[in-house]
Design a protein around this motif. Structure first.
Motif: not given
Length: 168
Positions: A34, A37-39, A41, A46
């Motif tokens: 997660s 995924g944020r890093w 984007i 995601k």
């Protein structure tokens, strides 16, 4: 009979703790994915949807899963400052008192968790993102809580057995 009970309770405590460990490892992997995924984007990835919800529910199970093993191996915090001055019988008596207290706490925790689960189920409460019924997280935690009660009651028996005249 006592040996069989000791082995069975020990197995239960280890099995529930191992399940908690597996869940914890899964949560670490999920959180890593997660965060990655944020890093990433900007590259089209995601975060895991509902990662915080899953983390909360999984941690509740893991924490309750570790309690029985901790009780079985006498891993809870204790103060040993005066232990040498009490002798074997005094220390066995202190262990019995501590085990009775922990068994009482385990029963109360399990009872209140059960009532909380019934409350969440009666109101059909769900998580915000994934819409998972919250009572299911309580039910998962109940596995560890029930095992904690069983192990705590066995530990009282074990402490009684260690006292003079207890058959140890």
């Amino acid at each position: 009979m006592y040996r069989f009970l000791d082995k069975a309770v020990g197995w239960l405590a280890r099995a529930v703790a191992m399940a908690g460990g597996v869940v914890l490892i899964g949560l670490v992997i999920m959180v890593t994915v997660s965060i990655t995924g944020r890093w990433l984007i900007p590259f089209g990835l995601k975060p895991v949807p509902g990662d915080v919800e899953l983390l909360e529910m999984g941690m509740a199970f893991a924490i309750f899963a570790f309690l029985p093993y901790c009780q079985y191996v006498r891993g809870h915090a204790r103060v040993d400052l005066f232990q040498p001055s009490f002798g074997r019988i005094g220390n066995n008596l202190l262990d019995l008192i501590a085990d009775i207290g922990m068994a009482f706490a385990a029963v109360v925790i399990c009872w209140r968790l059960w009532l909380g689960m019934l409350d969440k189920k009666s109101y059909y409460e769900t998580t915000f993102i994934l819409q998972i019924d919250i009572w299911q997280a309580y039910a998962a935690a109940m596995v560890g809580a029930v095992a904690f009660v069983i192990v705590s009651l066995f530990c009282v028996l074990r402490s009684l057995k260690a006292l003079p005249g207890g058959g140890a």
